[in-house]
Motif scaffolding. Structure first.
Motif, PDB file in Angstrom:
ATOM      1  N   LEU A 193     -86.762 -43.742  -0.510  1.00 19.10           N
ATOM      2  CA  LEU A 193     -87.280 -45.081  -0.758  1.00 19.10           C
ATOM      3  C   LEU A 193     -86.267 -45.813  -1.624  1.00 19.10           C
ATOM      4  N   ARG A 194     -85.832 -46.989  -1.225  1.00 19.00           N
ATOM      5  CA  ARG A 194     -84.710 -47.666  -1.881  1.00 19.00           C
ATOM      6  C   ARG A 194     -84.906 -47.878  -3.380  1.00 19.00           C
ATOM      7  N   PRO A 195     -86.126 -48.176  -3.836  1.00 21.95           N
ATOM      8  CA  PRO A 195     -86.266 -48.382  -5.282  1.00 21.95           C
ATOM      9  C   PRO A 195     -85.966 -47.144  -6.118  1.00 21.95           C
ATOM     10  N   THR A 196     -85.940 -45.965  -5.477  1.00 19.88           N
ATOM     11  CA  THR A 196     -85.696 -44.735  -6.230  1.00 19.88           C
ATOM     12  C   THR A 196     -84.213 -44.389  -6.325  1.00 19.88           C
ATOM     13  N   LEU A 197     -83.335 -45.152  -5.635  1.00 20.45           N
ATOM     14  CA  LEU A 197     -81.915 -44.818  -5.585  1.00 20.45           C
ATOM     15  C   LEU A 197     -81.164 -45.288  -6.825  1.00 20.45           C
ATOM     16  N   SER A 198     -80.066 -44.586  -7.099  1.00 18.33           N
ATOM     17  CA  SER A 198     -79.149 -45.062  -8.133  1.00 18.33           C
ATOM     18  C   SER A 198     -78.433 -46.300  -7.633  1.00 18.33           C
ATOM     19  N   ALA A 199     -77.786 -47.003  -8.519  1.00 17.03           N
ATOM     20  CA  ALA A 199     -77.093 -48.235  -8.139  1.00 17.03           C
ATOM     21  C   ALA A 199     -76.017 -47.977  -7.091  1.00 17.03           C
ATOM     22  N   ALA A 200     -75.266 -46.871  -7.251  1.00 16.77           N
ATOM     23  CA  ALA A 200     -74.195 -46.565  -6.306  1.00 16.77           C
ATOM     24  C   ALA A 200     -74.756 -46.251  -4.927  1.00 16.77           C
ATOM     25  N   ASN A 201     -75.811 -45.443  -4.894  1.00 14.02           N
ATOM     26  CA  ASN A 201     -76.410 -45.106  -3.601  1.00 14.02           C
ATOM     27  C   ASN A 201     -77.091 -46.306  -2.960  1.00 14.02           C
ATOM     28  N   ALA A 256     -76.108 -49.309  -3.118  1.00 20.98           N
ATOM     29  CA  ALA A 256     -75.067 -50.157  -2.535  1.00 20.98           C
ATOM     30  C   ALA A 256     -74.618 -49.646  -1.169  1.00 20.98           C
ATOM     31  N   GLY A 257     -74.846 -48.353  -0.882  1.00 18.42           N
ATOM     32  CA  GLY A 257     -74.414 -47.786   0.398  1.00 18.42           C
ATOM     33  C   GLY A 257     -75.452 -47.888   1.499  1.00 18.42           C
ATOM     34  N   THR A 258     -76.578 -48.543   1.205  1.00 21.71           N
ATOM     35  CA  THR A 258     -77.646 -48.613   2.209  1.00 21.71           C
ATOM     36  C   THR A 258     -78.140 -50.037   2.389  1.00 21.71           C
ATOM     37  N   ASN A 259     -78.749 -50.269   3.524  1.00 28.80           N
ATOM     38  CA  ASN A 259     -79.473 -51.504   3.778  1.00 28.80           C
ATOM     39  C   ASN A 259     -80.969 -51.211   3.773  1.00 28.80           C
ATOM     40  N   GLU A 260     -81.765 -52.241   3.613  1.00 31.13           N
ATOM     41  CA  GLU A 260     -83.220 -52.094   3.650  1.00 31.13           C
ATOM     42  C   GLU A 260     -83.655 -51.786   5.080  1.00 31.13           C
ATOM     43  N   SER A 261     -84.606 -50.884   5.192  1.00 32.77           N
ATOM     44  CA  SER A 261     -85.139 -50.492   6.502  1.00 32.77           C
ATOM     45  C   SER A 261     -86.650 -50.470   6.426  1.00 32.77           C
ATOM     46  N   PRO A 262     -87.336 -50.714   7.555  1.00 33.78           N
ATOM     47  CA  PRO A 262     -88.784 -50.458   7.568  1.00 33.78           C
ATOM     48  C   PRO A 262     -89.057 -48.996   7.226  1.00 33.78           C
ATOM     49  N   SER A 282     -90.954 -28.092   7.109  1.00 37.83           N
ATOM     50  CA  SER A 282     -92.406 -28.212   6.987  1.00 37.83           C
ATOM     51  C   SER A 282     -92.848 -29.539   6.388  1.00 37.83           C
ATOM     52  N   SER A 283     -91.984 -30.214   5.648  1.00 35.96           N
ATOM     53  CA  SER A 283     -92.368 -31.476   5.008  1.00 35.96           C
ATOM     54  C   SER A 283     -91.568 -32.648   5.561  1.00 35.96           C
ATOM     55  N   PHE A 284     -92.239 -33.790   5.667  1.00 35.37           N
ATOM     56  CA  PHE A 284     -91.567 -35.047   5.973  1.00 35.37           C
ATOM     57  C   PHE A 284     -91.471 -35.854   4.676  1.00 35.37           C
ATOM     58  N   ILE A 285     -90.481 -36.738   4.596  1.00 35.47           N
ATOM     59  CA  ILE A 285     -90.291 -37.557   3.405  1.00 35.47           C
ATOM     60  C   ILE A 285     -90.252 -39.026   3.799  1.00 35.47           C
ATOM     61  N   PRO A 286     -90.863 -39.910   2.990  1.00 33.37           N
ATOM     62  CA  PRO A 286     -90.823 -41.347   3.301  1.00 33.37           C
ATOM     63  C   PRO A 286     -89.471 -41.939   2.916  1.00 33.37           C
ATOM     64  N   CYS A 287     -88.929 -42.783   3.778  1.00 34.09           N
ATOM     65  CA  CYS A 287     -87.629 -43.407   3.531  1.00 34.09           C
ATOM     66  C   CYS A 287     -87.677 -44.878   3.931  1.00 34.09           C
ATOM     67  N   SER A 288     -86.834 -45.670   3.260  1.00 32.89           N
ATOM     68  CA  SER A 288     -86.667 -47.081   3.639  1.00 32.89           C
ATOM     69  C   SER A 288     -85.206 -47.490   3.537  1.00 32.89           C
ATOM     70  N   THR A 289     -84.303 -46.495   3.690  1.00 31.86           N
ATOM     71  CA  THR A 289     -82.870 -46.771   3.611  1.00 31.86           C
ATOM     72  C   THR A 289     -82.219 -46.646   4.977  1.00 31.86           C
ATOM     73  N   SER A 290     -81.132 -47.369   5.162  1.00 32.41           N
ATOM     74  CA  SER A 290     -80.326 -47.276   6.370  1.00 32.41           C
ATOM     75  C   SER A 290     -78.863 -47.229   5.959  1.00 32.41           C
TER      76      SER A 290
END
Length: 962
Positions: free
Chosen positions: A278-286, A288-294, A245-253
């Motif tokens: 959203l990348r600013p909300t991630l821990s340092a380890a997480n 590191a496992g993602t790239n920036e995405s629109p 029922s809910s969508f979530i905003p993301c900017s990780t790849s």
């Protein structure tokens, strides 16, 4: 125009009233001889005879013309003459009335763009109970075969029961002394191609009805009886694609979406062990496992659902009318409906659809998709087969006694009525989960129903759905009474009308109404087994493995999502009852003896109303003028009882996480109440410009009450993890608000109607509404109390609130009907009707989910800017042919506390009737012949949240009349 205020409207309304009051002075001052004023339009619509399509059209126009308010209607003099399969389908043929589709049929109805909760529905002029969560009437409970008229009043007058800002919908049954004696019976066979494609089904169903009307002159006076019974047994199969029922905003790849094995650290470094965010909300380890995405919008689950259904319905409507003399009239009428609907759901679910996402196509990035729509991506997830049986049973009983006494000048009407509705919904569910997570790519570039490619995983192989180490909810057995809702309305009403004779006001009416509305809901009586019970020397893992092997069944259908190009056509299937028995060791789980909780409702609403209304007639400049003006006073008291449990609260200290824990076995009641009253003026003025043209002007104030379950005062604790006080930690808790006021609206209406012939007409109407007090998804701090840490604590919870802003809704309607009788035979049997509605509003309801900062607020629920309905027909001496089309543009339909919209779509229906003899008629119908789909979206029109296919329906039947 939006800058106009309610003050301006009131000034205009009172100015109109002053003009109406001045009319007799002007008329008296005229010295020239003038023709007598036209007789006033009757306050009530008289019964009309319908013998065919053309006669129905003629009667509808006569009904529209001969009332003092703006009204559209379809009226017959006998049971069984309405041509539609449901009352909702009949109403949808009226200009300005739109329907939401559910299981292929018209469901929630909106009048003039205002949502289904803002119309007021009556049966024989009486408010009716409903088993739904709000006040919307389930029109499916009234068989169309047993209804002889539907009327939609689009303007107000003082003697109407209040409650409809959009309008008043009235269903009518036969008054036997005013109808022709008749016996009729009808049998219709239905064929559903989607049902025929299901294993073990033939696609056939049926519905039949029988009714009789008769009257007699006896020593005790005139007596009339009408009775009708309808029975239906048919399926309503559907295929679905849906999301959480809910969508979530993301900017990780995710850096390496295919890596789902190895150490936890390796998977984290690949970005595959956690959900997108959203990348600013991630821990340092997480991070590191993602790239920036629109920015894109993801959802936590995606499901393909195939549903087998059956629905059995019985309905009875009857009336007894007695006129002992020319002054007295008694009518005792009753209605009964019982529906039993069973759904067998079979689902393929991607249960972790936001995990390890690497977006491949995002809307707005050099393409025409809506901004942020996640059109194509790669991710990983557990895959589940989910089975569920849903049994909904619903019963309605209603009726009343109406008495009329008619004197030389005074007429008195008394009415006692009662209706009650009861709905229960029982759910029984199990699942099988894949033995590992699966990498997949989802591609929605070809259609709203996506293709999904699973890497190294055959979704059709049952052996792939075995959990080696079962855990909580990997293999559940859920048994839930999710709804037990009882709704009842009792009412008494007395009206009087006095004939004043000659003069400006020729009648004076007044009366009162008192009603008591009760709603009791027991929700979420859940009895779940989250993990199989070890027994008979078997471990949980062994029970799961045996169940997988023993409960396999063939896939149910050969036509899943036939209208979509998706590659998902089948998957492994299991028998739900077999799995439940294997997991729980029994066929059902015992429900809770005491299931009280904060979601339960116990509300009583008491309403009193008084009114006075005068009907007037006169002339202005030689033009006949008629209408009515009146004032209605309404007072309402709400009494609500809810439930709360004691809680243990630990506030945040030094940055620690605050906690709120419910104490078992401590449930207690909490009470609340609310009161309000309103004065509701109304004015309707009709000018007969000539013998074929009528101009109507109207102004009124109206109210529409909020959903009755919004008054529930039960408290659901929700913690604010950062709060440093007990009251602060509880501040996100949810409750209802018994002090909610109804929506109120000042309304202006104008209608210009051209009656070309008895069967042909054109009409143009416009309206403007100033609406205040909307409460959809509004929240405010609401003071309540709960026992926390052993003490009664007063705090502010989150509750619905009235919108303080004045909103505006305006629009226009145009409709026309024409019979081409001037054409040579056989073309003189051609005719057509068409209606168009435009509506616009400035309501704003922000999405309460995390996508709110990135999407536009929703408009009013059920508001379509454009709506078109039209029919073209040919009618001969024995044969009738009709093609009908209905279209509505996008509209809002929120669910689960989030905004959701429905894409615009059209429905084409075809029908034919042939008189085999004077008494026997052959009927053919094809509904939704283009197999239109229902498509819903959130967070942009390409962020698809649901697609459903119900397919066409074909009917053939015989009707016999004597």
């Amino acid at each position: 125009m939006l800058a106009c205020s309610a003050h301006s409207l009131r000034a205009a309304l009172f100015a109109s009233a002053a003009l109406a009051a001045a009319i007799p002075v002007v008329a008296t001052a005229q010295t020239t001889s003038a023709p007598p004023a036209a007789e006033p339009a009757p306050a009530q619509v008289e019964e009309l005879v319908v013998t065919g399509i053309r006669a129905t059209q003629r009667n509808s126009l006569a009904t529209k013309r001969n009332t003092e308010t703006v009204v559209d209607a379809i009226v017959n003099d006998e049971i069984g003459a309405l041509p539609d399969n449901s009352v909702g389908d009949t109403l949808e043929r009226i200009t300005g009335v739109t329907a939401d589709r559910f299981k292929g049929n018209a469901n929630e109805l909106s009048v003039r763009g205002l949502g289904p909760t803002l119309s007021f529905s009556t049966f024989n002029g009486r408010e009716v109970s409903t088993a739904g969560p709000d006040r919307s009437v389930a029109f499916q409970q009234f068989p169309s075969e047993l209804i002889n008229g539907v009327l939609v009043y689009k303007t107000q007058q003082a003697d109407m029961a209040e409650g409809g800002i959009a309008g008043v919908i009235n269903l009518r049954s036969i008054r036997p002394l005013e109808a022709k004696p008749r016996i009729q019976a009808e049998f219709r066979e239905v064929y559903l191609p989607k049902d025929a494609a299901i294993r073990g089904r033939d696609g056939l169903g049926y519905r039949y009805n029988i009714s009789a009307t008769d009257r007699w002159d006896t020593k005790l006076g005139r007596v009339g009886v009408s009775i009708g019974w309808q029975h239906q047994d048919q399926a309503q199969p559907e295929d679905y694609y849906s999301t959480n029922s809910s969508f979530i905003p993301c900017s990780t790849s995710a850096k390496d979406p295919a890596l789902i094995t190895g150490t936890a650290a390796a998977q984290t470094a690949a970005g595959t062990s956690f959900n997108c965010a959203l990348r600013p909300t991630l821990s340092a380890a997480n991070l590191a496992g993602t790239n920036e995405s629109p920015l894109y919008f993801a959802t936590t689950s995606r499901t393909f659902r195939q549903i087998n259904t059956s629905e059995i319905r019985d309905g009875v409507i009857g009336a007894l009318q007695w006129q002992p003399n020319h002054q007295l009239d008694f009518v005792l009428d009753g209605q009964y409906s019982k529906r039993s609907s069973l759904e067998n759901r079979n689902q393929l679910a991607i249960t972790e659809a936001a995990r390890g996402v690497q977006p491949l196509i995002i809307g707005g990035q050099g393409n025409d998709y809506s901004d942020g729509a996640l059109i194509k991506y790669t991710g990983n997830s557990n895959v589940e087969i989910q089975l569920e049986d849903r049994l909904r049973e619903e019963e309605y009983v209603g009726g009343g006694l109406a008495t009329t006494w008619t004197g030389d000048k005074l007429t008195l009407n008394g009415d006692l009525s009662y209706s009650k509705s009861h709905r229960t919904e029982l759910q029984k569910a199990t699942n099988m989960r894949s033995g590992r997570r699966v990498v997949y790519t989802l591609d929605g570039t070809n259609d709203v129903v996506p293709e999904v490619t699973f890497v190294g995983f055959d979704i059709n192989d049952p052996a792939n759905y075995v959990s080696a180490v079962p855990a909580s909810n990997t293999n559940y057995a859920r048994y839930r009474l999710v709804t037990d809702r009882k709704d009842a309305i009792s009412a008494v009403r007395l009206d009087g009308k006095y004939d004043l004779g000659e003069g400006f006001f020729h009648t004076l009416s007044g009366g009162f109404r008192y009603s008591v509305h009760t709603r009791k809901t027991d929700a979420n009586n859940n009895s779940d087994v989250p993990i199989p019970i070890a027994r008979d020397g078997l471990t949980v893992a062994q029970i799961v493995a045996q169940a997988n092997a023993n409960c396999r069944v063939p896939y149910a259908t050969t036509r899943f999502m036939k209208e979509s190009p998706t590659n998902i056509r089948s998957w492994a299937q299991f028998d739900n009852s077999c799995l439940f028995r294997a997991y729980a060791g029994r066929d059902t789980n015992p429900l809770l003896a005491d299931s009280r909780g904060p979601e339960d409702t116990d509300v009583t609403e008491k309403i009193g109303a008084l009114y006075v209304m005068g009907q007037f007639r006169s002339e202005v400049g030689g033009l006949p003028v008629s209408g009515n003006m009146g004032l209605r006073y309404v007072t309402t008291k709400v009494e609500s009882t809810g439930y709360r449990s004691e809680v243990l609260v630990t506030p945040s200290v030094g940055g620690s996480v605050a906690t709120v824990t419910t104490v078992p076995g401590t449930i207690s009641t909490v009470e609340g109440e609310g009161k309000y009253h309103y004065w509701l003026p109304s004015l309707n003025v009709n000018f007969d410009l000539n013998d074929k043209t009528r101009l109507r002007l109207a102004g009124s104030r109206a109210i529409a009450r909020v959903g009755i379950e919004e008054f529930n005062v039960g408290i659901t604790p929700v913690v604010d993890a950062t709060a440093t006080t007990v009251q602060g930690a509880l501040a996100r808790s949810n409750t209802g608000n018994p002090k909610l006021k109804p929506l109120e609206s000042w309304n202006l209406d104008a209608s210009l109607e051209f009656y070309l012939t008895p069967e042909s007409a054109l009409s143009f109407a416009t309206y403007y509404k100033w609406v205040k007090g909307a409460s959809f998804d509004s929240v405010q701090p609401f003071t309540t109390s709960i026992i926390a840490n052993g003490q009664l604590v007063e705090f502010n919870a989150v509750a619905p609130a009235n919108d303080p802003e004045t909103r505006h809704l305006y629009g226009f309607e145009a409709s026309g009907s024409y019979v081409f009788s001037m054409l040579p035979k056989p073309l003189d049997g051609l005719g057509a009707t068409i209606g168009y509605k435009y509506a616009k509003a400035d309501f704003e309801f922000p999405d309460p989910s995390t996508v709110a900062p990135y999407v536009d607020p929703a408009n009013l629920r059920g508001l379509s800017k454009h709506n078109v309905n039209g029919s073209i027909y040919w009618e001969g001496s024995k044969l009738q042919l009709r093609a009908s089309y209905r279209y509505r543009s996008d509209y809002s339909k929120p669910n689960s506390g989030t905004n959701r919209s429905v894409r615009g779509s059209g429905i084409l229906n075809l029908s034919a009737q042939y008189d085999l003899t004077k008494h026997v008629q052959l009927k053919l119908q094809a509904l939704n012949v283009t197999a239109a789909r229902d498509i819903m979206y959130k967070a942009g029109e390409d962020s698809i949240t649901e697609v459903s296919e119900s397919g066409p329906q074909y009917f053939v039947g015989l009707r016999v009349r004597f």
